[in-house]
Design a protein around this motif. Structure first.
Motif, PDB file in Angstrom:
ATOM      1  N   LEU A 163     -11.821  -5.614   5.374  1.00  0.00           N
ATOM      2  CA  LEU A 163     -10.924  -6.719   5.063  1.00  0.00           C
ATOM      3  C   LEU A 163      -9.681  -6.182   4.361  1.00  0.00           C
ATOM      4  O   LEU A 163      -9.756  -5.210   3.612  1.00  0.00           O
ATOM      5  N   PRO A 164      -8.522  -6.812   4.594  1.00  0.00           N
ATOM      6  CA  PRO A 164      -7.320  -6.383   3.869  1.00  0.00           C
ATOM      7  C   PRO A 164      -7.474  -6.643   2.376  1.00  0.00           C
ATOM      8  O   PRO A 164      -8.086  -7.627   1.959  1.00  0.00           O
ATOM      9  N   ALA A 165      -6.938  -5.727   1.569  1.00  0.00           N
ATOM     10  CA  ALA A 165      -7.006  -5.867   0.110  1.00  0.00           C
ATOM     11  C   ALA A 165      -5.698  -6.462  -0.387  1.00  0.00           C
ATOM     12  O   ALA A 165      -4.615  -5.905  -0.151  1.00  0.00           O
ATOM     13  N   LEU A 166      -5.777  -7.584  -1.060  1.00  0.00           N
ATOM     14  CA  LEU A 166      -4.589  -8.271  -1.562  1.00  0.00           C
ATOM     15  C   LEU A 166      -4.025  -7.518  -2.760  1.00  0.00           C
ATOM     16  O   LEU A 166      -4.732  -7.231  -3.727  1.00  0.00           O
ATOM     17  N   LEU A 167      -2.740  -7.179  -2.682  1.00  0.00           N
ATOM     18  CA  LEU A 167      -2.075  -6.436  -3.755  1.00  0.00           C
ATOM     19  C   LEU A 167      -1.109  -7.311  -4.548  1.00  0.00           C
ATOM     20  O   LEU A 167      -0.971  -7.145  -5.758  1.00  0.00           O
ATOM     21  N   VAL A 168      -0.431  -8.218  -3.841  1.00  0.00           N
ATOM     22  CA  VAL A 168       0.514  -9.133  -4.495  1.00  0.00           C
ATOM     23  C   VAL A 168       0.321 -10.518  -3.899  1.00  0.00           C
ATOM     24  O   VAL A 168       0.196 -10.660  -2.677  1.00  0.00           O
ATOM     25  N   HIS A 169       0.284 -11.522  -4.759  1.00  0.00           N
ATOM     26  CA  HIS A 169       0.221 -12.906  -4.289  1.00  0.00           C
ATOM     27  C   HIS A 169       1.163 -13.752  -5.128  1.00  0.00           C
ATOM     28  O   HIS A 169       1.020 -13.821  -6.350  1.00  0.00           O
ATOM     29  N   ASP A 170       2.117 -14.360  -4.450  1.00  0.00           N
ATOM     30  CA  ASP A 170       3.099 -15.232  -5.105  1.00  0.00           C
ATOM     31  C   ASP A 170       3.789 -14.515  -6.261  1.00  0.00           C
ATOM     32  O   ASP A 170       3.977 -15.074  -7.350  1.00  0.00           O
ATOM     33  N   GLY A 171       4.158 -13.255  -6.021  1.00  0.00           N
ATOM     34  CA  GLY A 171       4.900 -12.490  -7.009  1.00  0.00           C
ATOM     35  C   GLY A 171       4.058 -11.846  -8.093  1.00  0.00           C
ATOM     36  O   GLY A 171       4.587 -11.111  -8.929  1.00  0.00           O
ATOM     37  N   GLN A 172       2.751 -12.108  -8.099  1.00  0.00           N
ATOM     38  CA  GLN A 172       1.869 -11.566  -9.119  1.00  0.00           C
ATOM     39  C   GLN A 172       1.071 -10.393  -8.552  1.00  0.00           C
ATOM     40  O   GLN A 172       0.428 -10.521  -7.514  1.00  0.00           O
ATOM     41  N   VAL A 173       1.115  -9.258  -9.242  1.00  0.00           N
ATOM     42  CA  VAL A 173       0.388  -8.067  -8.796  1.00  0.00           C
ATOM     43  C   VAL A 173      -1.087  -8.210  -9.146  1.00  0.00           C
ATOM     44  O   VAL A 173      -1.444  -8.569 -10.273  1.00  0.00           O
ATOM     45  N   ASP A 174      -1.954  -7.938  -8.157  1.00  0.00           N
ATOM     46  CA  ASP A 174      -3.395  -7.939  -8.397  1.00  0.00           C
ATOM     47  C   ASP A 174      -3.791  -6.551  -8.887  1.00  0.00           C
ATOM     48  O   ASP A 174      -4.123  -5.659  -8.101  1.00  0.00           O
ATOM     49  N   GLU A 175      -3.725  -6.368 -10.186  1.00  0.00           N
ATOM     50  CA  GLU A 175      -3.963  -5.046 -10.777  1.00  0.00           C
ATOM     51  C   GLU A 175      -5.405  -4.588 -10.579  1.00  0.00           C
ATOM     52  O   GLU A 175      -5.671  -3.391 -10.471  1.00  0.00           O
ATOM     53  N   GLU A 226       8.010  -9.404  -7.682  1.00  0.00           N
ATOM     54  CA  GLU A 226       8.296 -10.837  -7.818  1.00  0.00           C
ATOM     55  C   GLU A 226       8.975 -11.422  -6.589  1.00  0.00           C
ATOM     56  O   GLU A 226       8.958 -12.644  -6.386  1.00  0.00           O
ATOM     57  N   GLU A 227       9.569 -10.578  -5.754  1.00  0.00           N
ATOM     58  CA  GLU A 227      10.242 -11.049  -4.541  1.00  0.00           C
ATOM     59  C   GLU A 227       9.266 -11.261  -3.386  1.00  0.00           C
ATOM     60  O   GLU A 227       9.634 -11.797  -2.342  1.00  0.00           O
ATOM     61  N   VAL A 228       8.001 -10.859  -3.580  1.00  0.00           N
ATOM     62  CA  VAL A 228       7.023 -10.856  -2.490  1.00  0.00           C
ATOM     63  C   VAL A 228       6.053 -12.022  -2.640  1.00  0.00           C
ATOM     64  O   VAL A 228       5.572 -12.308  -3.740  1.00  0.00           O
ATOM     65  N   PHE A 229       5.770 -12.695  -1.534  1.00  0.00           N
ATOM     66  CA  PHE A 229       4.757 -13.756  -1.549  1.00  0.00           C
ATOM     67  C   PHE A 229       3.363 -13.152  -1.361  1.00  0.00           C
ATOM     68  O   PHE A 229       2.447 -13.429  -2.127  1.00  0.00           O
ATOM     69  N   VAL A 230       3.202 -12.324  -0.310  1.00  0.00           N
ATOM     70  CA  VAL A 230       1.916 -11.670  -0.051  1.00  0.00           C
ATOM     71  C   VAL A 230       2.160 -10.221   0.325  1.00  0.00           C
ATOM     72  O   VAL A 230       3.011  -9.926   1.173  1.00  0.00           O
ATOM     73  N   ALA A 231       1.417  -9.323  -0.312  1.00  0.00           N
ATOM     74  CA  ALA A 231       1.390  -7.916   0.094  1.00  0.00           C
ATOM     75  C   ALA A 231      -0.071  -7.492   0.120  1.00  0.00           C
ATOM     76  O   ALA A 231      -0.817  -7.751  -0.825  1.00  0.00           O
ATOM     77  N   ALA A 232      -0.497  -6.879   1.219  1.00  0.00           N
ATOM     78  CA  ALA A 232      -1.904  -6.505   1.377  1.00  0.00           C
ATOM     79  C   ALA A 232      -2.000  -5.138   2.037  1.00  0.00           C
ATOM     80  O   ALA A 232      -1.201  -4.791   2.913  1.00  0.00           O
ATOM     81  N   LEU A 233      -3.001  -4.380   1.615  1.00  0.00           N
ATOM     82  CA  LEU A 233      -3.292  -3.090   2.223  1.00  0.00           C
ATOM     83  C   LEU A 233      -4.310  -3.318   3.329  1.00  0.00           C
ATOM     84  O   LEU A 233      -5.417  -3.801   3.079  1.00  0.00           O
TER      85      LEU A 233
END
Length: 233
Positions: A178-190, A216-223
């Protein structure tokens, strides 16, 4: 105090806030009841689950719009329904053949079972439609078709008609994750970032490659499983 009591016991006329309160309380009662019954009720996997869902919704609708109906009795009935359903589901797990319907074979070894079609009231058109939804466009492709207790039809195709896989071609298995969520709605999933062994500087560099200066400019970023970064603003 009298108006509040009327909200619970029912009256010929109720203030607007009374209807709002009744609807709110019934809503939370339904949420609690459904969570108590678990995932099985949400997906309606058996006949008794369907009856409980239909009964609770019908009861709730009547109590929401009928001012004279008792809200207290409605709440009690909701939880009674949920309790009976939990008990019935437990019995279904213990004695499935005695409680619920079992799967029915509609096509076996490539031959249609006419008797089972008649017993289950499944027409040829229904069967063909369900087969098409399973990407089985020809009856000759089907080895088995089973009517499940959920009312859906499972299809097993004959081996010569199955799609080519990496195993058939003697290729090594492809890693799937599964893709790993890194950023959601500008918040980094540390937490995910640390679990993957990366830090914030690595993330910022990857986002910069995609044209983003800050998380903060990103809505969703996933690996993704292939190592690529998916980014959406």
């Amino acid at each position: 105090m009298g108006e509040l009591q009327a909200v619970f016991s029912g009256a010929k006329e109720l203030p607007l806030w009374g209807f709002v309160l009744r609807a709110t309380l019934l809503y939370f009662a339904l949420i609690i009841g459904i969570r108590w019954m678990g995932h099985r009720e949400v997906s309606i996997l058996a006949g008794h689950n369907y009856l409980v869902a239909a009964g609770i919704m019908s009861l709730s609708a009547v109590r929401m719009v009928n001012a004279e109906a008792s809200l207290t009795s409605a709440l009690l009935i909701v939880f009674a329904y949920a309790g009976v359903n939990v008990l019935y589901s437990y019995l279904d797990i213990k004695w499935p053949k005695a409680i619920d319907r079992g799967p029915v074979m509609l096509i076996e070894n490539g031959r249609i079972n006419k008797k089972n079609l008649l017993d289950t009231h499944v027409t040829i058109d229904n069967l063909l439609g369900q087969l098409r939804l399973k990407a089985a466009h020809n009856l000759s492709e089907v080895a088995y078709a089973v009517l499940e207790p959920t009312g859906k039809i499972s299809v097993i195709k004959k081996s010569p008609t199955l799609p080519l896989t990496r195993q058939h071609m003697n290729l090594p298995a492809k890693y799937v994750a599964l893709p790993a969520l890194l950023v959601h709605d500008g918040q980094v999933d540390e937490e995910n970032l640390n679990m993957l062994g990366f830090d914030l500087n690595w993330l910022k560099s990857k986002l910069a490659e995609k044209g983003f200066g800050r998380p903060e400019e990103v809505f969703v970023a996933a690996l993704q499983a292939d190592g690529a970064i998916y980014v959406s603003a």
